[in-house]
Design a protein around this motif. Structure first.
Motif, PDB file in Angstrom:
ATOM      1  N   LYS A  60       0.831  -1.202   0.000  1.00  0.00           N
ATOM      2  CA  LYS A  60       0.000   0.000   0.000  1.00  0.00           C
ATOM      3  C   LYS A  60       0.868   1.256   0.000  1.00  0.00           C
ATOM      4  CE  LYS A  60      -4.168  -1.880   2.198  1.00  0.00           C
ATOM      5  NZ  LYS A  60      -5.041  -1.881   3.404  1.00  0.00           N
ATOM      6  N   GLN A  61       1.914   1.238   0.801  1.00  0.00           N
ATOM      7  CA  GLN A  61       2.800   2.398   0.852  1.00  0.00           C
ATOM      8  C   GLN A  61       3.529   2.594  -0.473  1.00  0.00           C
ATOM      9  OE1 GLN A  61       5.292   1.675   4.273  1.00  0.00           O
ATOM     10  NE2 GLN A  61       3.706   2.272   5.728  1.00  0.00           N
ATOM     11  N   ASN A  62       3.915   1.496  -1.113  1.00  0.00           N
ATOM     12  CA  ASN A  62       4.638   1.595  -2.381  1.00  0.00           C
ATOM     13  C   ASN A  62       3.752   2.092  -3.514  1.00  0.00           C
ATOM     14  OD1 ASN A  62       7.054   0.683  -1.297  1.00  0.00           O
ATOM     15  ND2 ASN A  62       6.647  -1.466  -1.782  1.00  0.00           N
ATOM     16  N   LEU A  63       2.474   1.726  -3.485  1.00  0.00           N
ATOM     17  CA  LEU A  63       1.581   2.042  -4.601  1.00  0.00           C
ATOM     18  C   LEU A  63       0.770   3.313  -4.397  1.00  0.00           C
ATOM     19  CD1 LEU A  63       0.218  -1.539  -5.411  1.00  0.00           C
ATOM     20  CD2 LEU A  63       2.093  -0.321  -6.503  1.00  0.00           C
ATOM     21  N   SER A  64       0.742   3.822  -3.175  1.00  0.00           N
ATOM     22  CA  SER A  64      -0.013   5.049  -2.896  1.00  0.00           C
ATOM     23  C   SER A  64       0.790   6.280  -3.315  1.00  0.00           C
ATOM     24  CB  SER A  64      -0.319   5.154  -1.400  1.00  0.00           C
ATOM     25  OG  SER A  64      -1.088   4.076  -0.945  1.00  0.00           O
ATOM     26  N   SER A  65       0.088   7.353  -3.657  1.00  0.00           N
ATOM     27  CA  SER A  65       0.769   8.626  -3.856  1.00  0.00           C
ATOM     28  C   SER A  65       1.221   9.145  -2.492  1.00  0.00           C
ATOM     29  CB  SER A  65      -0.155   9.628  -4.543  1.00  0.00           C
ATOM     30  OG  SER A  65      -1.345   9.803  -3.798  1.00  0.00           O
ATOM     31  N   LYS A  66       2.309   9.888  -2.469  1.00  0.00           N
ATOM     32  CA  LYS A  66       2.922  10.293  -1.202  1.00  0.00           C
ATOM     33  C   LYS A  66       3.107  11.800  -1.148  1.00  0.00           C
ATOM     34  CE  LYS A  66       5.509   5.965  -1.516  1.00  0.00           C
ATOM     35  NZ  LYS A  66       4.930   5.657  -2.836  1.00  0.00           N
ATOM     36  N   THR A  67       2.954  12.338   0.044  1.00  0.00           N
ATOM     37  CA  THR A  67       3.206  13.754   0.280  1.00  0.00           C
ATOM     38  C   THR A  67       4.169  13.890   1.450  1.00  0.00           C
ATOM     39  OG1 THR A  67       0.960  14.303  -0.450  1.00  0.00           O
ATOM     40  CG2 THR A  67       2.170  15.995   0.779  1.00  0.00           C
ATOM     41  N   ALA A  68       5.261  14.598   1.242  1.00  0.00           N
ATOM     42  CA  ALA A  68       6.249  14.796   2.303  1.00  0.00           C
ATOM     43  C   ALA A  68       5.978  16.119   3.018  1.00  0.00           C
ATOM     44  CB  ALA A  68       7.656  14.788   1.724  1.00  0.00           C
ATOM     45  N   THR A  69       6.004  16.088   4.343  1.00  0.00           N
ATOM     46  CA  THR A  69       5.846  17.308   5.140  1.00  0.00           C
ATOM     47  C   THR A  69       7.067  17.476   6.034  1.00  0.00           C
ATOM     48  OG1 THR A  69       4.651  16.117   6.879  1.00  0.00           O
ATOM     49  CG2 THR A  69       3.335  17.124   5.123  1.00  0.00           C
ATOM     50  N   ILE A  70       7.450  18.725   6.279  1.00  0.00           N
ATOM     51  CA  ILE A  70       8.606  19.037   7.119  1.00  0.00           C
ATOM     52  C   ILE A  70       8.151  19.944   8.254  1.00  0.00           C
ATOM     53  CG2 ILE A  70      10.927  20.009   7.193  1.00  0.00           C
ATOM     54  CD1 ILE A  70      11.136  19.536   4.199  1.00  0.00           C
ATOM     55  N   ASP A  71       8.420  19.520   9.488  1.00  0.00           N
ATOM     56  CA  ASP A  71       8.005  20.351  10.614  1.00  0.00           C
ATOM     57  C   ASP A  71       9.071  21.405  10.931  1.00  0.00           C
ATOM     58  OD1 ASP A  71      10.051  19.111  12.042  1.00  0.00           O
ATOM     59  OD2 ASP A  71       8.700  17.709  13.075  1.00  0.00           O
ATOM     60  N   ALA A  72       8.800  22.222  11.964  1.00  0.00           N
ATOM     61  CA  ALA A  72       9.694  23.335  12.302  1.00  0.00           C
ATOM     62  C   ALA A  72      11.091  22.862  12.675  1.00  0.00           C
ATOM     63  CB  ALA A  72       9.090  24.148  13.447  1.00  0.00           C
ATOM     64  N   ALA A  73      11.198  21.637  13.182  1.00  0.00           N
ATOM     65  CA  ALA A  73      12.504  21.104  13.580  1.00  0.00           C
ATOM     66  C   ALA A  73      13.242  20.464  12.411  1.00  0.00           C
ATOM     67  CB  ALA A  73      12.331  20.080  14.698  1.00  0.00           C
ATOM     68  N   GLY A  74      12.606  20.468  11.250  1.00  0.00           N
ATOM     69  CA  GLY A  74      13.247  19.892  10.083  1.00  0.00           C
ATOM     70  C   GLY A  74      13.010  18.398   9.910  1.00  0.00           C
ATOM     71  N   ASN A  75      12.114  17.846  10.705  1.00  0.00           N
ATOM     72  CA  ASN A  75      11.815  16.421  10.580  1.00  0.00           C
ATOM     73  C   ASN A  75      10.870  16.180   9.395  1.00  0.00           C
ATOM     74  OD1 ASN A  75      13.224  15.629  13.016  1.00  0.00           O
ATOM     75  ND2 ASN A  75      11.545  16.617  14.140  1.00  0.00           N
ATOM     76  N   ILE A  76      11.165  15.170   8.625  1.00  0.00           N
ATOM     77  CA  ILE A  76      10.373  14.857   7.437  1.00  0.00           C
ATOM     78  C   ILE A  76       9.430  13.699   7.749  1.00  0.00           C
ATOM     79  CG2 ILE A  76      10.435  14.104   5.035  1.00  0.00           C
ATOM     80  CD1 ILE A  76      13.219  15.347   4.826  1.00  0.00           C
ATOM     81  N   ALA A  77       8.172  13.875   7.391  1.00  0.00           N
ATOM     82  CA  ALA A  77       7.187  12.818   7.573  1.00  0.00           C
ATOM     83  C   ALA A  77       6.488  12.566   6.238  1.00  0.00           C
ATOM     84  CB  ALA A  77       6.156  13.207   8.636  1.00  0.00           C
ATOM     85  N   MET A  78       6.205  11.298   5.965  1.00  0.00           N
ATOM     86  CA  MET A  78       5.516  10.933   4.729  1.00  0.00           C
ATOM     87  C   MET A  78       4.038  10.672   5.017  1.00  0.00           C
ATOM     88  SD  MET A  78       7.808  11.126   2.397  1.00  0.00           S
ATOM     89  CE  MET A  78       6.822  10.435   1.076  1.00  0.00           C
ATOM     90  N   GLN A  79       3.185  11.252   4.203  1.00  0.00           N
ATOM     91  CA  GLN A  79       1.756  10.984   4.292  1.00  0.00           C
ATOM     92  C   GLN A  79       1.349  10.185   3.055  1.00  0.00           C
ATOM     93  OE1 GLN A  79      -0.812  14.355   5.036  1.00  0.00           O
ATOM     94  NE2 GLN A  79      -2.467  13.446   3.820  1.00  0.00           N
ATOM     95  N   TYR A  80       0.709   9.037   3.293  1.00  0.00           N
ATOM     96  CA  TYR A  80       0.300   8.175   2.193  1.00  0.00           C
ATOM     97  C   TYR A  80      -1.170   8.409   1.874  1.00  0.00           C
ATOM     98  CZ  TYR A  80       4.713   5.872   3.230  1.00  0.00           C
ATOM     99  OH  TYR A  80       6.035   5.616   3.445  1.00  0.00           O
ATOM    100  N   ASP A  81      -1.447   8.722   0.623  1.00  0.00           N
ATOM    101  CA  ASP A  81      -2.810   8.979   0.191  1.00  0.00           C
ATOM    102  C   ASP A  81      -3.482   7.669  -0.213  1.00  0.00           C
ATOM    103  OD1 ASP A  81      -2.410  11.730   0.593  1.00  0.00           O
ATOM    104  OD2 ASP A  81      -1.461  11.909  -1.381  1.00  0.00           O
ATOM    105  N   ASP A  82      -4.706   7.762  -0.716  1.00  0.00           N
ATOM    106  CA  ASP A  82      -5.439   6.565  -1.121  1.00  0.00           C
ATOM    107  C   ASP A  82      -4.770   5.886  -2.314  1.00  0.00           C
ATOM    108  OD1 ASP A  82      -7.306   7.044   0.845  1.00  0.00           O
ATOM    109  OD2 ASP A  82      -8.683   8.112  -0.498  1.00  0.00           O
ATOM    110  N   LEU A  83      -5.026   4.584  -2.437  1.00  0.00           N
ATOM    111  CA  LEU A  83      -4.541   3.847  -3.592  1.00  0.00           C
ATOM    112  C   LEU A  83      -5.264   4.324  -4.847  1.00  0.00           C
ATOM    113  CD1 LEU A  83      -4.544   0.242  -2.102  1.00  0.00           C
ATOM    114  CD2 LEU A  83      -2.516   1.460  -2.911  1.00  0.00           C
ATOM    115  N   PRO A  84      -4.627   4.204  -6.019  1.00  0.00           N
ATOM    116  CA  PRO A  84      -5.354   4.474  -7.270  1.00  0.00           C
ATOM    117  C   PRO A  84      -6.620   3.634  -7.339  1.00  0.00           C
ATOM    118  CG  PRO A  84      -3.000   4.247  -7.681  1.00  0.00           C
ATOM    119  CD  PRO A  84      -3.208   3.864  -6.239  1.00  0.00           C
ATOM    120  N   SER A  85      -7.631   4.140  -8.009  1.00  0.00           N
ATOM    121  CA  SER A  85      -8.957   3.526  -7.965  1.00  0.00           C
ATOM    122  C   SER A  85      -9.008   2.118  -8.552  1.00  0.00           C
ATOM    123  CB  SER A  85      -9.961   4.418  -8.696  1.00  0.00           C
ATOM    124  OG  SER A  85      -9.575   4.600 -10.053  1.00  0.00           O
TER     125      SER A  85
END
Length: 224
Positions: A60-85
């Motif tokens: 699911k993580q490999n096939l989902s679209s991903k959005t990277a977010t960076i917080d104030a401390a510079g930490n990167i987190a990945m958000q996984y969106d829905d799978l393609p339909s």
């Protein structure tokens, strides 16, 4: 395992749009991504099935679209969106999934099936590699069965039996970790019991190559 599955490409244009099913999602060899991409271009649904929830989560993580977010401390987190339909990933035993899918969707037909789940024991009579004991224990913990070659044959044969009423007129079945034994004129490996059954149902052997871990066979049935 391996990339034998790519040998099916010459026959993809000959099969119906239908449903594509991969039983046993990839463990690093890229099959799930490859089949899901090809299914999209072929206007087909893709269903990936595996009895291990951890492998389904990775897929699911490999096939989902991903959005990277960076917080104030510079930490990167990945958000996984829905799978393609067109993609559906399911934690289940392949043979159980097939039974339920056919009951719930009697009019849907499978045009491509990739059988690559229940592992073959390549270590009989010799020293097992370090990871094998953990794999065998995983079968007991998650499926309640031993990882034996007879159980592998039985599993793939049952999947083939359940696939037959679901298959479209123009369809292919890819058998991984299955190799020809020229001196005996038969097959060994995961789908060695399934291949004679499929041939009785009108499937022809289109291609096979390799030996043991790096092997596979492709069977097809096409309307005349």
């Amino acid at each position: 395992m391996g990339t034998y599955y790519k040998n099916v490409e010459p026959w993809i244009e000959k099969i119906d749009s239908g449903v594509w099913v991969e039983i046993g999602v990839n463990r690093g060899e890229g099959s799930t991504q490859w089949f899901s991409d090809k299914a999209k271009t072929h206007n087909s649904e893709f269903h990936g099935v595996d009895m291990d929830p951890e492998q389904i989560q990775k897929a699911k993580q490999n096939l989902s679209s991903k959005t990277a977010t960076i917080d104030a401390a510079g930490n990167i987190a990945m958000q996984y969106d829905d799978l393609p339909s067109h993609i559906n990933l399911v934690t289940d035993r392949g043979e159980d999934f097939l039974l339920k899918f056919h009951q719930q969707n009697p009019d849907k037909k499978v045009s491509l099936a990739y059988l690559d789940n229940f592992d073959w024991d390549y270590w009989l009579g010799r020293q097992e590699e370090a990871f094998v004991a953990g794999v065998k224990q995983n079968y007991i913990n998650k499926m309640g069965v031993e990882m034996t070659n007879i159980n592998s044959q039985l599993t793939h044969l049952l999947q083939a039996i359940r696939l037959i009423p679901m298959m479209s007129e123009n369809s292919v079945i890819i058998c991984d970790d299955t190799w020809g034994m020229a001196e005996e004129g038969i097959f060994s490996g995961k789908c060695s019991a399934a291949i004679p059954f499929l041939m009785l149902q009108g499937y022809q052997l289109l291609h096979h190559e390799g030996y043991r871990q790096n092997s596979g066979a492709i069977l097809g049935r096409f309307k005349q």
